[in-house]
Write a protein that holds these residues in place. Structure first.
Motif, mmCIF file in Angstrom:
data_model
loop_
_atom_site.group_PDB
_atom_site.id
_atom_site.type_symbol
_atom_site.label_atom_id
_atom_site.label_comp_id
_atom_site.label_asym_id
_atom_site.label_seq_id
_atom_site.Cartn_x
_atom_site.Cartn_y
_atom_site.Cartn_z
ATOM 1 N N ASP A 201 2.594 -2.535 4.664
ATOM 2 C CA ASP A 201 2.038 -2.688 3.314
ATOM 3 C C ASP A 201 1.647 -1.308 2.791
ATOM 4 O OD1 ASP A 201 0.842 -3.411 0.975
ATOM 5 O OD2 ASP A 201 -0.813 -4.524 1.889
ATOM 6 N N GLU A 202 2.618 -0.648 2.186
ATOM 7 C CA GLU A 202 2.374 0.726 1.734
ATOM 8 C C GLU A 202 1.476 0.762 0.501
ATOM 9 O OE1 GLU A 202 4.936 4.838 1.079
ATOM 10 O OE2 GLU A 202 5.910 2.877 0.915
ATOM 11 N N LYS A 203 1.387 -0.318 -0.230
ATOM 12 C CA LYS A 203 0.530 -0.325 -1.415
ATOM 13 C C LYS A 203 -0.938 -0.209 -1.035
ATOM 14 C CE LYS A 203 -0.750 -3.163 -5.408
ATOM 15 N NZ LYS A 203 -0.521 -4.437 -6.130
ATOM 16 N N ASN A 204 -1.372 -0.968 -0.036
ATOM 17 C CA ASN A 204 -2.770 -0.931 0.380
ATOM 18 C C ASN A 204 -3.016 0.036 1.534
ATOM 19 O OD1 ASN A 204 -3.620 -2.948 -1.493
ATOM 20 N ND2 ASN A 204 -2.772 -4.532 -0.142
ATOM 21 N N TYR A 205 -1.943 0.489 2.178
ATOM 22 C CA TYR A 205 -2.053 1.453 3.275
ATOM 23 C C TYR A 205 -1.070 2.596 3.010
ATOM 24 C CZ TYR A 205 -4.752 -1.977 5.960
ATOM 25 O OH TYR A 205 -5.710 -2.869 6.385
ATOM 26 N N PRO A 206 -1.393 3.491 2.116
ATOM 27 C CA PRO A 206 -0.462 4.590 1.831
ATOM 28 C C PRO A 206 -0.269 5.475 3.058
ATOM 29 C CG PRO A 206 -2.586 4.989 0.795
ATOM 30 C CD PRO A 206 -2.640 3.594 1.330
ATOM 31 N N THR B 155 9.170 -0.061 3.493
ATOM 32 C CA THR B 155 8.574 0.796 4.509
ATOM 33 C C THR B 155 8.187 -0.042 5.717
ATOM 34 O OG1 THR B 155 7.713 2.269 2.815
ATOM 35 C CG2 THR B 155 6.724 2.432 4.988
ATOM 36 N N ARG C 57 -10.021 -3.253 -1.312
ATOM 37 C CA ARG C 57 -8.678 -3.826 -1.130
ATOM 38 C C ARG C 57 -7.718 -2.767 -0.609
ATOM 39 N NH1 ARG C 57 -5.903 -8.297 -2.294
ATOM 40 N NH2 ARG C 57 -3.659 -8.127 -2.677
ATOM 41 N N GLN C 58 -7.730 -1.615 -1.256
ATOM 42 C CA GLN C 58 -6.896 -0.525 -0.793
ATOM 43 C C GLN C 58 -7.692 0.353 0.174
ATOM 44 O OE1 GLN C 58 -5.467 1.496 -4.293
ATOM 45 N NE2 GLN C 58 -3.783 0.043 -4.604
#
Length: 601
Positions: free
Chosen positions: A54-59, A23, A210-211
């Motif tokens: 960073d889609e894991k921490n910023y959906p 992404t 973190r997220q």
């Protein structure tokens, strides 16, 4: 061998699929874009949106995703994105993002979100027990490192506890990241932004350990122009409606130019205003944004204004190079071979007829300057300056010492000039400013005006402060004479001091005048007169008493005549003296002059 080839192809395919599934910033922006994205030169401090996200921490959630309903306690957060555009190219355009929280929630001085228990929110069922909606101060470790979606670390702030939201801006295929509270301000220079309408987008995330959780998205259009943005306001005394562009003859009109320059880009510029009022009076040049003009004839006129701003700034570098003479080879004939050198041609760039720059030298030269730079480069401090380069050499870029760029703005409008009421006065026979009358008696107001005959005459009666209206009376004026002279009769039913405003109006104009009126009670006046007469009578009596006392005190003393003097009527006097002694007892004298001595009469 075949197995190795298959495995190799499979690995390449997996690698391609893996790269394609990453992404990127542009993918997040495309989920909510409402117009085609623009492209421009590299913006200072911004990064291309082709970088990974960073889609894991910023959906990144699409619009309508059910997860939005759980992104914030107690409701939904709205982001309001505004700008101060239009912006003149070269100036700064400023964006402001303001977060609007659900009902009865607010940000406190520490940057935490708390419930508002005051006012109407005191009994609101949406207000949960406790104080905090989100208490970052208590549970967030600000000393721990944090990262933006592109992996860059959070900057260190002196007051880090107030930066609990993450803002990602995107425009022109580039992005910018920053931390902030419920309100952030972003200023962007427009030098490298293409002219026209562009779109700014922002994504807002609630900070976590973190997220981080998305809470709002917003977008707004902004305009970059090469013409000076401004607004012209027209006003005139007694004009009834300034927005209809209908004004009065023989009355000055005020033209006020308001240049839209919130970043103060034109503060150091010399600005001139070239007016043409369209009535044959010629052009009028001024250095002031305020101008007055009077039209002496009725009719329709075309108004034109040109604004010229000389903006100082760094000059565009001018590069001069020498072009060597080219060599042309002629195909040899069947018998001989000959090489012919053609004449040295002169090659020039864009024509310099509008630029004071000149170039010369012993050999042919080329001035390399783009068309955009030609439009912006107008003046140099020394127009006679010569930039030379020896033959066969190339000179370095030579910046001019001082330059200005001219920016223009244009305005045109059609206005109509008609007859109208120029002035009015309320006349009084006594010449006094304050009229005095009794209750239920008529007060006559004589009104004189100049200009056209009014159509209506309205009287507004207010209290002594002229702030609270108490009654309005309007009468139509019959056009019976060419002279504007009106007689208005008004009656007052209660005593007091009143503010009387008279308004004369027609289709295009209106005039206002005012006067103070003092109304007295009739019975009170009679009582006042009676009291005055009584006071005067008492004063007369007191004066008479004082006069009598003064006469008695200062009356002249006459001594008693001697007994030896025989006067006529002496016997009669003795007779009365004896009678006086009989009826009046001498011993009852209150203050005898000689006490204890007998024989004194």
């Amino acid at each position: 061998m075949k197995t190795t080839v298959v495995l190799l192809l499979l690995g390449v395919l997996l690698l391609v699929l893996g790269v394609g599934s990453v992404t990127r910033f542009r993918d997040v922006a495309q989920q909510r874009r409402t117009c085609f994205p623009g492209h421009g030169r590299k913006l200072e401090g911004w990064s291309p949106n082709s970088k990974p996200w960073d889609e894991k921490n910023y959906p990144a959630w699409a619009e309508g995703d059910s997860r939005w309903a759980k992104s914030w306690k107690g409701g939904k957060v709205e982001a309001r994105l505004t700008s101060d555009s239009p912006a003149l190219v070269g100036s700064n355009v400023t964006f402001v993002v303001s977060l609007e929280f659900p009902r009865c929630q607010k940000e406190d001085e520490n940057g935490d979100i708390v419930y508002d228990h005051s006012g109407r929110c005191r009994d609101d069922p949406s207000v949960l027990s406790g104080t905090f909606v989100y208490n970052w101060t208590q549970w967030l470790d600000y000393s721990a490192p944090g990262y933006f979606p592109d992996g860059k670390p959070f900057p260190r702030h002196h007051d880090r506890r107030r930066h609990n939201f993450i803002y990602i801006f995107q425009t022109l295929g580039q992005y910018f990241q920053q931390l902030g509270g419920s309100t952030v301000v972003l200023s962007l220079n427009t030098t490298d932004i293409p002219l026209g309408t562009q779109q700014m987008e922002v994504s807002v995330y609630r900070r976590g350990r973190r997220q981080h959780t998305p809470v709002a998205n917003a977008s707004a259009l902004y305009l970059v122009t090469d013409q000076i943005p401004f607004h012209v306001s027209l006003s005139q005394k007694n004009d009834r409606n300034a927005t209809d562009n209908i004004f009065i003859k023989d009355s000055p009109i005020s033209f006020t130019v308001n240049i839209h320059d919130p970043s103060h880009y034109l503060n150091a510029s010399a600005i001139s205003y070239d007016w043409n009022f369209g009535d044959g009076s010629g052009t009028f040049d001024s250095n002031s944004p305020l101008t007055m003009h009077t039209y002496t004839l009725p009719g329709n006129f075309s108004l034109n204004l040109t604004i010229k701003a000389a903006v100082p700034g760094p000059c565009v570098p001018v590069t001069t190079t020498t072009v060597p003479p080219p060599t042309t080879t002629v195909p040899p004939p069947t018998t001989t071979a000959t090489t012919t050198t053609g004449p040295p041609p002169t090659t020039t760039g864009a024509p310099l007829t509008t630029s004071p720059l000149t170039t010369s030298g012993p050999g042919p030269s080329t001035v390399n300057i783009s068309s955009l730079e030609m439009e912006e480069l107008f003046e140099v401090d020394n127009p006679e300056r010569v930039v030379t380069a020896p033959a066969g050499t190339t000179s370095p870029s030579t910046p001019a010492v001082e330059c200005v760029r001219y920016r223009y703005g244009y305005y045109s409008s059609n206005i109509t000039i008609v007859e109208g009421i120029l002035e009015m006065n309320i006349l009084q026979s006594t010449g006094a400013e304050v009229a005095t009358a009794l209750v239920d008696s008529d007060i006559v107001f004589i009104v004189r005006c100049q200009g056209s005959i009014p159509r209506d005459a309205c009287t507004v009666i207010s209290d002594s402060t002229c702030m609270v209206p108490q009654g309005t009376v309007c009468d139509q004026v019959a056009p019976t004479t060419d002279e504007c002279l009106l007689t208005l009769r008004r009656s007052f039913s209660a005593p007091g001091t009143y503010c009387v405003n008279v308004t004369l109006s027609d289709d295009a104009s209106q005039a206002l005048g005012g006067i103070m009126v003092s109304v007295q009670d009739g019975s009170g006046s009679a009582r006042t007169a009676t009291a005055a007469l009584l006071t005067l009578a008492i004063l007369v009596v007191l004066v008479a008493v004082v006069a009598v006392l003064l006469i008695k005190r200062y009356k002249q003393y006459k001594p008693i005549e001697s007994a030896g003097d025989n006067m006529p009527g002496e016997g009669l006097g003795v007779h009365f003296s004896n009678m006086k002694a009989v009826f009046i007892n001498r011993k009852n004298e209150s203050h005898p002059l000689l006490k204890g001595k007998d024989g004194i009469i």
